[in-house]
Design a protein around this motif. Structure first.
Motif, short mmCIF file in Angstrom:
data_model
loop_
_atom_site.label_atom_id
_atom_site.label_comp_id
_atom_site.label_asym_id
_atom_site.label_seq_id
_atom_site.Cartn_x
_atom_site.Cartn_y
_atom_site.Cartn_z
N UNK A 221 0.82 -1.21 0.00
CA UNK A 221 0.00 0.00 0.00
C UNK A 221 0.85 1.27 0.00
N UNK A 222 0.20 2.35 -0.37
CA UNK A 222 0.73 3.70 -0.17
C UNK A 222 -0.19 4.34 0.85
N UNK A 223 0.38 4.85 1.92
CA UNK A 223 -0.41 5.55 2.93
C UNK A 223 -0.65 6.96 2.41
N UNK A 224 -1.91 7.31 2.27
CA UNK A 224 -2.28 8.59 1.67
C UNK A 224 -2.50 9.69 2.70
N UNK A 225 -3.14 9.34 3.82
CA UNK A 225 -3.53 10.39 4.76
C UNK A 225 -3.86 9.82 6.13
N UNK A 226 -3.47 10.54 7.16
CA UNK A 226 -3.88 10.18 8.51
C UNK A 226 -5.28 10.74 8.71
N UNK A 227 -6.22 9.85 9.07
CA UNK A 227 -7.62 10.26 9.21
C UNK A 227 -7.98 10.62 10.64
N UNK A 228 -7.19 10.15 11.60
CA UNK A 228 -7.46 10.46 12.99
C UNK A 228 -7.34 9.25 13.88
N UNK A 229 -7.56 9.49 15.15
CA UNK A 229 -7.45 8.44 16.17
C UNK A 229 -8.78 8.35 16.90
N UNK A 230 -9.23 7.12 17.12
CA UNK A 230 -10.48 6.88 17.84
C UNK A 230 -10.24 5.78 18.86
N UNK A 231 -11.18 5.62 19.78
CA UNK A 231 -11.01 4.53 20.74
C UNK A 231 -12.34 3.88 21.09
N UNK A 232 -12.20 2.63 21.52
CA UNK A 232 -13.33 1.79 21.89
C UNK A 232 -13.02 1.14 23.23
N UNK B 245 -7.21 3.24 18.09
CA UNK B 245 -6.97 2.93 16.68
C UNK B 245 -6.65 4.19 15.89
N UNK B 246 -5.47 4.20 15.27
CA UNK B 246 -5.10 5.27 14.35
C UNK B 246 -5.52 4.82 12.95
N UNK B 247 -6.36 5.62 12.31
CA UNK B 247 -6.90 5.29 10.99
C UNK B 247 -6.16 6.07 9.90
N UNK B 248 -5.88 5.37 8.81
CA UNK B 248 -5.22 5.96 7.65
C UNK B 248 -5.99 5.60 6.39
N UNK B 249 -6.03 6.52 5.45
CA UNK B 249 -6.53 6.22 4.11
C UNK B 249 -5.36 5.63 3.35
N UNK B 250 -5.59 4.50 2.68
CA UNK B 250 -4.51 3.83 1.95
C UNK B 250 -4.94 3.55 0.52
N UNK B 251 -3.95 3.43 -0.33
CA UNK B 251 -4.15 3.11 -1.74
C UNK B 251 -3.36 1.84 -2.04
N UNK B 252 -3.99 0.91 -2.77
CA UNK B 252 -3.30 -0.32 -3.14
C UNK B 252 -2.27 0.00 -4.22
N UNK B 253 -1.07 -0.58 -4.08
CA UNK B 253 0.01 -0.35 -5.02
C UNK B 253 0.29 -1.59 -5.86
#
Length: 161
Positions: A65-76, A92-100
């Protein structure tokens, strides 16, 4: 009165969407066992957040993958009887990713592997019984572009055998 003891887990997770479907993995252990979860997980010693995400994503899905953007951190927070703890606090740190490159395949079974295979699912296939809270939150982000700020607390959680 029983005292709550929390296990705190920090993980990095990739949101990868294609034609309205989200790439997920089948969890084989832990509180999300026998449910769909986002590709990702814990960091190894000396790994950055994005390095760990790339490694975990490839191990679990077969995709680089290519990591495109940090979307934020959430918790449960949810009940989980494991070792000497009563609850899980999952950060959980969420990232938008693109398949390479690569493709969905059986994951290499490395030590500590907790997922067995990846697939694409639509929001219509999601139920409260077949996904982790991370998948629900990922679909929320795809619709609203927001993760929210507040912790999501579960009074009960069915850990499957």
């Amino acid at each position: 009165m029983k005292r709550e003891k929390y296990h705190r887990a920090l993980g990095v997770y990739g949101i990868c969407e294609n034609n309205g479907k989200l790439l997920v993995v089948n969890k084989t252990v832990g509180p999300y066992k026998s449910r769909f979860d986002l590709p990702g997980g814990s960091l190894e010693v000396g790994e950055s957040l994005t390095e760990g995400l790339g490694r975990e994503f490839f191990e679990e899905t077969g995709f680089a993958i290519k990591v495109r953007r940090n979307l934020g951190v959430i918790d449960f927070m949810l009940p989980w009887q494991w070792r000497n703890v009563t609850h899980l606090h999952h950060i959980a740190a969420f990232y938008s990713v693109q398949l390479v490159s690569g493709g969905v395949n059986e994951p290499n079974q490395v030590e500590g592997q907790d997922a067995n295979g990846a697939l694409w699912i639509s929001k219509e296939e999601v139920t409260s019984d077949n996904v982790s809270p991370l998948v629900v939150k990922a679909f929320q982000w795809l619709e609203t572009r927001s993760l929210g700020l507040e912790v999501e607390r579960f009074e009960s959680w069915d850990v499957r055998e």
